[in-house]
Design a protein around this motif. Sequence first.
Motif, PDB file in Angstrom:
ATOM      1  N   THR A 102      11.921  24.592  18.065  1.00 10.35           N
ATOM      2  CA  THR A 102      11.891  23.204  17.578  1.00 10.35           C
ATOM      3  C   THR A 102      10.619  22.888  16.825  1.00 10.35           C
ATOM      4  OG1 THR A 102      13.253  22.470  19.443  1.00 10.35           O
ATOM      5  CG2 THR A 102      12.001  20.779  18.270  1.00 10.35           C
ATOM      6  N   LEU A 103      10.766  22.364  15.604  1.00  7.42           N
ATOM      7  CA  LEU A 103       9.647  21.817  14.837  1.00  7.42           C
ATOM      8  C   LEU A 103       9.842  20.315  14.722  1.00  7.42           C
ATOM      9  CD1 LEU A 103       8.915  24.233  11.822  1.00  7.42           C
ATOM     10  CD2 LEU A 103       7.535  23.838  13.869  1.00  7.42           C
ATOM     11  N   ASP A 104       8.784  19.572  14.981  1.00  2.15           N
ATOM     12  CA  ASP A 104       8.845  18.108  15.013  1.00  2.15           C
ATOM     13  C   ASP A 104       8.439  17.543  13.653  1.00  2.15           C
ATOM     14  OD1 ASP A 104       8.797  15.435  15.617  1.00  2.15           O
ATOM     15  OD2 ASP A 104       7.583  15.648  17.431  1.00  2.15           O
ATOM     16  N   SER A 105       9.317  16.756  13.046  1.00  3.99           N
ATOM     17  CA  SER A 105       8.994  16.117  11.760  1.00  3.99           C
ATOM     18  C   SER A 105       8.291  14.778  11.956  1.00  3.99           C
ATOM     19  CB  SER A 105      10.269  15.904  10.943  1.00  3.99           C
ATOM     20  OG  SER A 105      11.156  15.024  11.616  1.00  3.99           O
ATOM     21  N   LEU A 106       8.053  14.394  13.214  1.00  2.00           N
ATOM     22  CA  LEU A 106       7.340  13.166  13.574  1.00  2.00           C
ATOM     23  C   LEU A 106       8.048  11.889  13.121  1.00  2.00           C
ATOM     24  CD1 LEU A 106       4.819  15.398  13.301  1.00  2.00           C
ATOM     25  CD2 LEU A 106       3.545  13.342  13.869  1.00  2.00           C
TER      26      LEU A 106
ATOM     27  N   HIS B 215      16.198  21.188   8.242  1.00  2.00           N
ATOM     28  CA  HIS B 215      15.770  19.916   7.674  1.00  2.00           C
ATOM     29  C   HIS B 215      14.655  20.254   6.697  1.00  2.00           C
ATOM     30  CE1 HIS B 215      13.899  15.627   8.363  1.00  2.00           C
ATOM     31  NE2 HIS B 215      14.380  15.790   7.140  1.00  2.00           N
ATOM     32  N   ASP B 216      14.828  19.851   5.469  1.00  2.00           N
ATOM     33  CA  ASP B 216      13.865  20.215   4.424  1.00  2.00           C
ATOM     34  C   ASP B 216      12.595  19.368   4.543  1.00  2.00           C
ATOM     35  OD1 ASP B 216      12.676  21.305   2.266  1.00  2.00           O
ATOM     36  OD2 ASP B 216      13.931  20.320   0.760  1.00  2.00           O
ATOM     37  N   ALA B 217      11.898  19.528   5.661  1.00  2.00           N
ATOM     38  CA  ALA B 217      10.764  18.663   5.949  1.00  2.00           C
ATOM     39  C   ALA B 217       9.415  19.361   5.877  1.00  2.00           C
ATOM     40  CB  ALA B 217      10.933  18.031   7.341  1.00  2.00           C
ATOM     41  N   PHE B 218       9.397  20.682   5.749  1.00  2.00           N
ATOM     42  CA  PHE B 218       8.141  21.394   5.936  1.00  2.00           C
ATOM     43  C   PHE B 218       7.626  22.184   4.729  1.00  2.00           C
ATOM     44  CE2 PHE B 218      10.323  20.853   9.959  1.00  2.00           C
ATOM     45  CZ  PHE B 218       9.339  20.249  10.739  1.00  2.00           C
ATOM     46  N   PRO B 219       8.012  21.856   3.515  1.00  2.00           N
ATOM     47  CA  PRO B 219       7.489  22.626   2.375  1.00  2.00           C
ATOM     48  C   PRO B 219       5.992  22.436   2.162  1.00  2.00           C
ATOM     49  CG  PRO B 219       8.709  20.726   1.586  1.00  2.00           C
ATOM     50  CD  PRO B 219       8.964  20.814   3.056  1.00  2.00           C
ATOM     51  N   TYR B 220       5.457  21.233   2.449  1.00  2.00           N
ATOM     52  CA  TYR B 220       4.022  20.997   2.276  1.00  2.00           C
ATOM     53  C   TYR B 220       3.217  21.779   3.315  1.00  2.00           C
ATOM     54  CZ  TYR B 220       5.475  17.136  -0.737  1.00  2.00           C
ATOM     55  OH  TYR B 220       6.044  16.387  -1.734  1.00  2.00           O
TER      56      TYR B 220
ATOM     57  N   VAL C  33       5.070  14.487   3.121  1.00  2.00           N
ATOM     58  CA  VAL C  33       3.672  14.902   2.936  1.00  2.00           C
ATOM     59  C   VAL C  33       2.845  14.775   4.210  1.00  2.00           C
ATOM     60  CG1 VAL C  33       3.656  14.433   0.466  1.00  2.00           C
ATOM     61  CG2 VAL C  33       3.093  12.595   2.068  1.00  2.00           C
ATOM     62  N   TRP C  34       3.250  13.914   5.127  1.00  2.00           N
ATOM     63  CA  TRP C  34       2.461  13.662   6.335  1.00  2.00           C
ATOM     64  C   TRP C  34       2.391  14.884   7.255  1.00  2.00           C
ATOM     65  CZ3 TRP C  34       7.328  11.633   5.423  1.00  2.00           C
ATOM     66  CH2 TRP C  34       8.350  12.017   6.292  1.00  2.00           C
ATOM     67  N   LEU C  35       3.260  15.881   7.028  1.00  2.00           N
ATOM     68  CA  LEU C  35       3.278  17.071   7.875  1.00  2.00           C
ATOM     69  C   LEU C  35       2.258  18.117   7.445  1.00  2.00           C
ATOM     70  CD1 LEU C  35       7.127  17.257   8.357  1.00  2.00           C
ATOM     71  CD2 LEU C  35       5.432  16.743  10.122  1.00  2.00           C
ATOM     72  N   ASP C  36       1.524  17.834   6.400  1.00  2.00           N
ATOM     73  CA  ASP C  36       0.386  18.645   5.977  1.00  2.00           C
ATOM     74  C   ASP C  36      -0.878  17.872   6.366  1.00  2.00           C
ATOM     75  OD1 ASP C  36      -1.754  19.804   4.667  1.00  2.00           O
ATOM     76  OD2 ASP C  36      -0.791  19.887   2.711  1.00  2.00           O
ATOM     77  N   PRO C  37      -1.696  18.377   7.301  1.00  2.00           N
ATOM     78  CA  PRO C  37      -2.883  17.638   7.743  1.00  2.00           C
ATOM     79  C   PRO C  37      -3.816  17.227   6.623  1.00  2.00           C
ATOM     80  CG  PRO C  37      -2.451  19.464   9.226  1.00  2.00           C
ATOM     81  CD  PRO C  37      -1.507  19.630   8.063  1.00  2.00           C
ATOM     82  N   VAL C  38      -3.901  18.052   5.576  1.00  2.00           N
ATOM     83  CA  VAL C  38      -4.781  17.716   4.453  1.00  2.00           C
ATOM     84  C   VAL C  38      -4.228  16.532   3.663  1.00  2.00           C
ATOM     85  CG1 VAL C  38      -5.836  18.556   2.321  1.00  2.00           C
ATOM     86  CG2 VAL C  38      -5.632  20.081   4.305  1.00  2.00           C
ATOM     87  N   LEU C  39      -2.921  16.542   3.425  1.00  2.00           N
ATOM     88  CA  LEU C  39      -2.304  15.412   2.725  1.00  2.00           C
ATOM     89  C   LEU C  39      -2.238  14.176   3.623  1.00  2.00           C
ATOM     90  CD1 LEU C  39       0.579  17.188   0.755  1.00  2.00           C
ATOM     91  CD2 LEU C  39      -1.745  16.607   0.006  1.00  2.00           C
ATOM     92  N   ALA C  40      -2.114  14.391   4.912  1.00  2.00           N
ATOM     93  CA  ALA C  40      -2.166  13.263   5.854  1.00  2.00           C
ATOM     94  C   ALA C  40      -3.528  12.572   5.759  1.00  2.00           C
ATOM     95  CB  ALA C  40      -1.915  13.757   7.277  1.00  2.00           C
TER      96      ALA C  40
ATOM     97  N   ILE D 249       0.861  -1.186   0.000  1.00  2.00           N
ATOM     98  CA  ILE D 249       0.000   0.000   0.000  1.00  2.00           C
ATOM     99  C   ILE D 249       0.897   1.235   0.000  1.00  2.00           C
ATOM    100  CG2 ILE D 249      -1.746   1.321   1.241  1.00  2.00           C
ATOM    101  CD1 ILE D 249      -2.727  -1.296   2.474  1.00  2.00           C
ATOM    102  N   ASP D 250       0.757   2.069  -1.019  1.00  2.00           N
ATOM    103  CA  ASP D 250       1.504   3.314  -1.118  1.00  2.00           C
ATOM    104  C   ASP D 250       0.629   4.428  -0.549  1.00  2.00           C
ATOM    105  OD1 ASP D 250       2.840   5.632  -1.793  1.00  2.00           O
ATOM    106  OD2 ASP D 250       3.349   4.980  -3.814  1.00  2.00           O
ATOM    107  N   ALA D 251       0.993   4.912   0.637  1.00  2.00           N
ATOM    108  CA  ALA D 251       0.160   5.914   1.307  1.00  2.00           C
ATOM    109  C   ALA D 251       0.115   7.239   0.569  1.00  2.00           C
ATOM    110  CB  ALA D 251       0.662   6.136   2.734  1.00  2.00           C
ATOM    111  N   SER D 252       1.090   7.500  -0.292  1.00  2.00           N
ATOM    112  CA  SER D 252       1.145   8.782  -1.004  1.00  2.00           C
ATOM    113  C   SER D 252       0.599   8.699  -2.420  1.00  2.00           C
ATOM    114  CB  SER D 252       2.591   9.297  -1.037  1.00  2.00           C
ATOM    115  OG  SER D 252       3.075   9.536   0.265  1.00  2.00           O
ATOM    116  N   GLN D 253      -0.072   7.630  -2.738  1.00  2.00           N
ATOM    117  CA  GLN D 253      -0.615   7.473  -4.079  1.00  2.00           C
ATOM    118  C   GLN D 253      -1.575   8.617  -4.412  1.00  2.00           C
ATOM    119  OE1 GLN D 253      -2.654   3.755  -4.658  1.00  2.00           O
ATOM    120  NE2 GLN D 253      -3.100   4.137  -6.818  1.00  2.00           N
ATOM    121  N   GLY D 254      -1.374   9.237  -5.571  1.00  2.00           N
ATOM    122  CA  GLY D 254      -2.250  10.315  -6.012  1.00  2.00           C
ATOM    123  C   GLY D 254      -1.893  11.685  -5.465  1.00  2.00           C
ATOM    124  N   ILE D 255      -0.875  11.761  -4.606  1.00  2.00           N
ATOM    125  CA  ILE D 255      -0.470  13.050  -4.043  1.00  2.00           C
ATOM    126  C   ILE D 255       0.584  13.695  -4.938  1.00  2.00           C
ATOM    127  CG2 ILE D 255       0.703  14.177  -2.104  1.00  2.00           C
ATOM    128  CD1 ILE D 255      -0.563  12.148  -0.250  1.00  2.00           C
ATOM    129  N   GLN D 256       0.380  14.945  -5.289  1.00  2.00           N
ATOM    130  CA  GLN D 256       1.321  15.679  -6.130  1.00  2.00           C
ATOM    131  C   GLN D 256       2.507  16.139  -5.289  1.00  2.00           C
ATOM    132  OE1 GLN D 256       1.134  16.174  -9.554  1.00  2.00           O
ATOM    133  NE2 GLN D 256       3.227  16.927  -9.278  1.00  2.00           N
TER     134      GLN D 256
END
Length: 349
Positions: free
Chosen positions: A319-323, A250-255, A187-194, A153-160
């Motif tokens: 501090t920002l948490d990347s989870l 850390h390049d984790a928060f662009p979304y 992508v998981w750091l954007d609630p909508v994409l999550a 299962i690809d959790a990011s399927q269909g996400i741009q």
Amino acid sequence: MYENESHYDSIVTIKFYSQPETVKSPKKIQTDRKKRNFLPLMTLIMLSAVYGCNNTNSSEVVKIEQTPAQKLPKTKVVTTFLPVYLFTKAVAGDVADVEILVKPGTEIHEYQGTPANVKAIATAKILVKNGLGLEEFLTDTIKNAENSQLIEIDASQGIQAINKSSPIDTTATGEHDHNHSSGNPHVWLDPVLAKQQVINIRNGLIAADTQNKVNYQANAAAYIQELDNLNQEFQQTIKKTPNCTFITFHDAFPYLAKRYQLKQVAVVEIPEKQLSPTDVQKVINTVKKYKVKALFSEPGLDNKLLTSISQDLGLTVRTLDSLETGDANPQYYFKAMKTNLETLATGCK
């Protein structure tokens, strides 16, 4: 003589059977009848008791034998790392066994598969991954597991995905500058994409384990509602500090930044070595260029150089948490993200 004896016997026989009718009193006859009726009744009661006992025992035995058969083994699901585990566990609830391959706090970008990972995948029915090229270790690990029945299962399927053309100004490159050919995987750091990831996981689990469809749907619906609420909280809070520009290492928060009209400027990827004077100057120049309001580090990263730069610029390192590390309870996602929201709101004032 023979005939007389025979006749006598016949008479005796007749008298033997006819005697009760002629000599017994009415009271005696009534008593005998009660005895005759009592014996069959007692027999029936005894037979019923014996049958009842045997029937009860038989029922108990059948119950004991059938109970284990009714408890079918749970579907085994393996997930790659913490965010994917949190979402999968939220959807699966108690109807599936969910495991994690990469221990929280382990660097997922450079992770190498282990024999334990191979064994886990070999015995699993379902594998859930984030996708977007993040879990590079899976290719060889899945191959070595030799599980032809494995469902992925690809959790990011269909996400741009956001690719290199995103508005991120990289002013310095550190040891852990992660380049992903499929785009930024965080992508998981954007609630909508999550939310989209949870939907993908739900649909995949239902397709692979139809008998638990109702459970998966109900669990996913509850979690999605919480994600919708979280998105609303972000919108209501971040709109008070529009166009906030921040630096992170850390390049984790662009979304996350794109969703809420923030601007992330990635300066260096989790610096473990001392930055050169040139890198330091680039940081200072970038802060001035973009009128940066905040510097964000990661949990557990204590870099004295960052502290020194922040003091020189009059900015606080937050501090920002990347989870990628934290609690395995699915509710941890909301706890960490709400903390991130508070951090952003404070840093962007």
